[in-house]
Design a protein around this motif. Structure first.
Motif, PDB file in Angstrom:
ATOM      1  N   LEU A  16       0.832  -1.201   0.000  1.00  0.00           N
ATOM      2  CA  LEU A  16       0.000   0.000   0.000  1.00  0.00           C
ATOM      3  C   LEU A  16       0.874   1.262   0.000  1.00  0.00           C
ATOM      4  O   LEU A  16       0.595   2.227  -0.727  1.00  0.00           O
ATOM      5  N   ALA A  17       1.932   1.253   0.800  1.00  0.00           N
ATOM      6  CA  ALA A  17       2.839   2.400   0.841  1.00  0.00           C
ATOM      7  C   ALA A  17       3.446   2.657  -0.530  1.00  0.00           C
ATOM      8  O   ALA A  17       3.578   3.803  -0.968  1.00  0.00           O
ATOM      9  N   ARG A  25       1.415  10.518  -3.383  1.00  0.00           N
ATOM     10  CA  ARG A  25       0.996  10.814  -2.005  1.00  0.00           C
ATOM     11  C   ARG A  25       2.138  10.420  -1.069  1.00  0.00           C
ATOM     12  O   ARG A  25       2.056   9.507  -0.255  1.00  0.00           O
ATOM     13  N   ASP A  26       3.246  11.154  -1.219  1.00  0.00           N
ATOM     14  CA  ASP A  26       4.501  10.762  -0.581  1.00  0.00           C
ATOM     15  C   ASP A  26       4.444  10.863   0.940  1.00  0.00           C
ATOM     16  O   ASP A  26       5.073  10.060   1.640  1.00  0.00           O
ATOM     17  N   GLY A  27       3.744  11.863   1.464  1.00  0.00           N
ATOM     18  CA  GLY A  27       3.638  11.986   2.915  1.00  0.00           C
ATOM     19  C   GLY A  27       2.953  10.781   3.532  1.00  0.00           C
ATOM     20  O   GLY A  27       3.423  10.222   4.536  1.00  0.00           O
ATOM     21  N   GLU A  28       1.828  10.374   2.938  1.00  0.00           N
ATOM     22  CA  GLU A  28       1.117   9.196   3.436  1.00  0.00           C
ATOM     23  C   GLU A  28       1.966   7.943   3.269  1.00  0.00           C
ATOM     24  O   GLU A  28       1.980   7.063   4.145  1.00  0.00           O
ATOM     25  N   ALA A  29       2.666   7.860   2.133  1.00  0.00           N
ATOM     26  CA  ALA A  29       3.521   6.691   1.892  1.00  0.00           C
ATOM     27  C   ALA A  29       4.619   6.600   2.941  1.00  0.00           C
ATOM     28  O   ALA A  29       4.906   5.523   3.478  1.00  0.00           O
ATOM     29  N   ALA A  30       5.245   7.743   3.259  1.00  0.00           N
ATOM     30  CA  ALA A  30       6.310   7.749   4.263  1.00  0.00           C
ATOM     31  C   ALA A  30       5.775   7.322   5.623  1.00  0.00           C
ATOM     32  O   ALA A  30       6.427   6.542   6.335  1.00  0.00           O
ATOM     33  N   ASP A  31       4.592   7.809   5.982  1.00  0.00           N
ATOM     34  CA  ASP A  31       3.994   7.417   7.269  1.00  0.00           C
ATOM     35  C   ASP A  31       3.749   5.912   7.309  1.00  0.00           C
ATOM     36  O   ASP A  31       4.003   5.259   8.332  1.00  0.00           O
ATOM     37  N   GLU A  32       3.270   5.369   6.191  1.00  0.00           N
ATOM     38  CA  GLU A  32       2.971   3.930   6.146  1.00  0.00           C
ATOM     39  C   GLU A  32       4.257   3.114   6.217  1.00  0.00           C
ATOM     40  O   GLU A  32       4.339   2.101   6.949  1.00  0.00           O
ATOM     41  N   PHE A  33       5.291   3.534   5.470  1.00  0.00           N
ATOM     42  CA  PHE A  33       6.569   2.824   5.527  1.00  0.00           C
ATOM     43  C   PHE A  33       7.134   2.849   6.952  1.00  0.00           C
ATOM     44  O   PHE A  33       7.640   1.834   7.443  1.00  0.00           O
TER      45      PHE A  33
END
Length: 286
Positions: A16-17, A25-33
């Motif tokens: 998903l990340a 959606r890099d901010g959300e991706a970073a949070d998920e990672f």
């Protein structure tokens, strides 16, 4: 129910990340990672291959976002763990080392970047041989770093050496071969060897039109640089023709207000002004 920290759940969350990153959606991706990373450290430990894979993916995202300090920290941490767990010659270790070199390069730490690339190159030559595609790619990257540092003689030597092997292994019109020929032309330009640069750009342009098509970004960059060399040679009419062709293609592909289109239109305007004052000062495309 598998639970939030089950390996299958974490694998899905990491996927998903990756999707979020692809969507911009890099901010959300970073949070998920980061969330997946914390869980994997807790469940698997900091040096497990899956944990290191998540850290590596997080570092790639940080590099993409321009967070070079954080990316460098992640890559250095992953590299140390991979050297310990997998050894310095493992393919994953070498990929991390080269990515670290890119981050250091972006930070302006060119000496350290060159050291990392040379280490990776020496290992690839030892393990894979000098003509393996991965080895040739590392050699190209090292030459590009030398070009960026202004070490034009060394860069030219390295590009020419790589080019011989690429021509033999992949042929003259393979995209990787054309990339190296384009870079070699750029070295010639920086050395003031404008005739050779123009000849090489023309040759690359013809091949890229055939292989990639006339409107591919790499084709258009080649035309732009050719126009700039022609301008330096005082061949203003030819330079203007090339830039107008680039502009027409960019308007069609990107629209009239895209930054790249606007930049080319500005280059045409500047060329017109400089023709009037006989003071052409072109700008290179990367």
């Amino acid at each position: 129910m598998l639970g939030a920290n089950h390996p299958h759940t974490l694998l899905t969350r990491q996927s998903l990340a990756g999707i979020l990153s692809e969507q911009g959606r890099d901010g959300e991706a970073a949070d998920e990672f980061r969330s997946v990373l914390a869980s994997r450290i807790e469940v698997l430990g900091p040096d497990h291959p899956d944990t290191l894979n998540t850290r590596h993916n997080l570092a790639i995202l940080l590099l993409k976002r321009g967070s070079y300090g954080e990316a460098a920290d992640e890559y250095q941490s992953v590299l140390a763990a991979q050297i310990e767990a997998l050894g310095p010659s493992h393919p994953n270790t070498l990929i991390t080392r080269e990515n670290l070199a890119i981050v250091l390069w972006k930070q302006g730490r060119r000496g350290e970047a060159a050291d990392e690339l040379r280490l990776a190159l020496a290992t690839r030559i030892e393990v894979l041989g000098p003509d393996h595609p991965d080895t040739l790619n590392t050699r190209h990257n090292l030459a590009t770093l030398l070009l960026d540092r202004g070490s034009y003689g060394e860069a030219a030597d390295e590009y020419q050496s790589v080019l011989v092997d690429l021509m033999e292994a992949l042929g003259p019109n393979h995209p990787n071969t054309l990339r190296t020929r384009y870079s070699l032309a750029t070295v010639y330009w920086n050395q003031g060897r404008r005739g050779e640069a123009a000849d090489e750009y023309r040759s690359v342009l013809a091949a890229r039109i055939e292989v990639l098509g006339p409107d591919h970004p790499d084709t258009l960059n080649t035309r732009h640089n050719l126009a700039s060399v022609l301008s330096e040679q005082g061949r203003y009419g030819e330079a203007a023709d090339e830039l107008r062709s680039v502009l027409a293609a960019q308007i069609e592909a990107l629209g009239p207000n895209h930054l790249t289109t606007v930049s080319t239109r500005r280059a045409i305007d500047l060329l017109a002004q400089r023709i009037a004052t006989d003071d052409p000062r072109p700008t290179k495309q990367p």
